[in-house]
Design a protein around this motif. Sequence first.
Motif, mmCIF file in Angstrom:
data_model
loop_
_atom_site.group_PDB
_atom_site.id
_atom_site.type_symbol
_atom_site.label_atom_id
_atom_site.label_comp_id
_atom_site.label_asym_id
_atom_site.label_seq_id
_atom_site.Cartn_x
_atom_site.Cartn_y
_atom_site.Cartn_z
ATOM 1 N N HIS A 193 0.866 -1.180 0.000
ATOM 2 C CA HIS A 193 0.000 0.000 0.000
ATOM 3 C C HIS A 193 0.898 1.224 0.000
ATOM 4 C CE1 HIS A 193 -3.627 -2.474 1.019
ATOM 5 N NE2 HIS A 193 -2.644 -3.311 1.297
ATOM 6 N N PHE A 209 6.078 2.321 1.448
ATOM 7 C CA PHE A 209 4.869 1.508 1.368
ATOM 8 C C PHE A 209 4.520 1.008 2.773
ATOM 9 C CE2 PHE A 209 6.966 1.029 -2.707
ATOM 10 C CZ PHE A 209 5.980 0.795 -3.654
ATOM 11 N N HIS A 213 -2.999 4.783 0.542
ATOM 12 C CA HIS A 213 -2.800 3.379 0.936
ATOM 13 C C HIS A 213 -4.106 2.590 0.951
ATOM 14 C CE1 HIS A 213 -3.977 5.455 4.532
ATOM 15 N NE2 HIS A 213 -3.966 4.362 5.264
#
Lengths: 190, 190
Positions: free
Chosen positions: A173, A180, B19
Amino acid sequence: MNKFIAPVALEKAYRLLNHGPTVLVSARHAGVDNVMAAAWACALDFSPAKLMVVLDKTTQTRALIEQSGAFVIQVPTVAQLQLTYDVGNLSLRTDPDKLAKSGVELFRFDGHDLPFVAGCSAWLACRLIPEPHNQQTHDLLIGDVIGAWSDTRVFKDGHWHFDHADPSLRSLHYIAGGQFYAIGESLKAK
Amino acid sequence: MNKFIAPVALEKAYRLLNHGPTVLVSARHAGVDNVMAAAWACALDFSPAKLMVVLDKTTQTRALIEQSGAFVIQVPTVAQLQLTYDVGNLSLRTDPDKLAKSGVELFRFDGHDLPFVAGCSAWLACRLIPEPHNQQTHDLLIGDVIGAWSDTRVFKDGHWHFDHADPSLRSLHYIAGGQFYAIGESLKAK
């Protein structure tokens, strides 16, 4: 193709994206394959299954999609962290070896002449629904999902199994600047 | 309003959603407030900041948005797991006490007559961009982000700090059937 891959029923395909992973987008046209990363992708309908993804006009992958009318959305894993970042930052225009440099290995599913990225946890084959306004104004591409598959070590029977699978199979993500998050622990509401 | 809340620069607002968290959508019209959950939401542009969310025509919150032209997208936390599930499953049409039953407490930011949900980690105030085709055909609502704020205990200086914040402040990522994942560990590509 690894032996753990199995089809996902199209009406359950939204679950492959429902938790908001960063995805890899791939396409093929006239002998050219490309793969890029996209954080702005999500499901759009359950049945018939549809999804949407935002792709800048400057990207080569978008051009291949608009020429061929087809693309693949796939869910990369923690093991593909660097690959995901690299395909999102190298360009095929300036770097013809982009895919090899990024460590991308392609494979195919029978009946789909599309470049699927090996090592992902899920794949959604899509047919572009031409929408000039969305494409031009919003860089938004909408597709019908015409095939879906998962690595059954981490998505099986319509559910992700991140808690029990190897952590290297977790989804990524993206935030920004190479940072991430992996998906985390399972929680159940009553 | 808790003392940890601070504005987020609009050009960094996309990072609040990048995200892929499940979000809460809230709106107000003619004295009626409502809040629902949505898993199909993502950023659409950096600057001017835009986002999009898929909301079924049967939802009361969508009606309030289309009447008022405004809405809030907010990022609920692990501490709000049950609240998030409940506002996604109760309906104001059949359950006028929905918000109280779900434990929703509303607050406001100066200059924005909108219902913000207390206890979230981030809030994006949006003005609906009327797009009849997207709304009717795809149940897709697009908004200009006109204000953004975060709880600085978990999002500060343009970045999430899930690794160092209390785990109860992590974002939720819905799959189906009451099952969510919390966001997990931070990973950095080279």
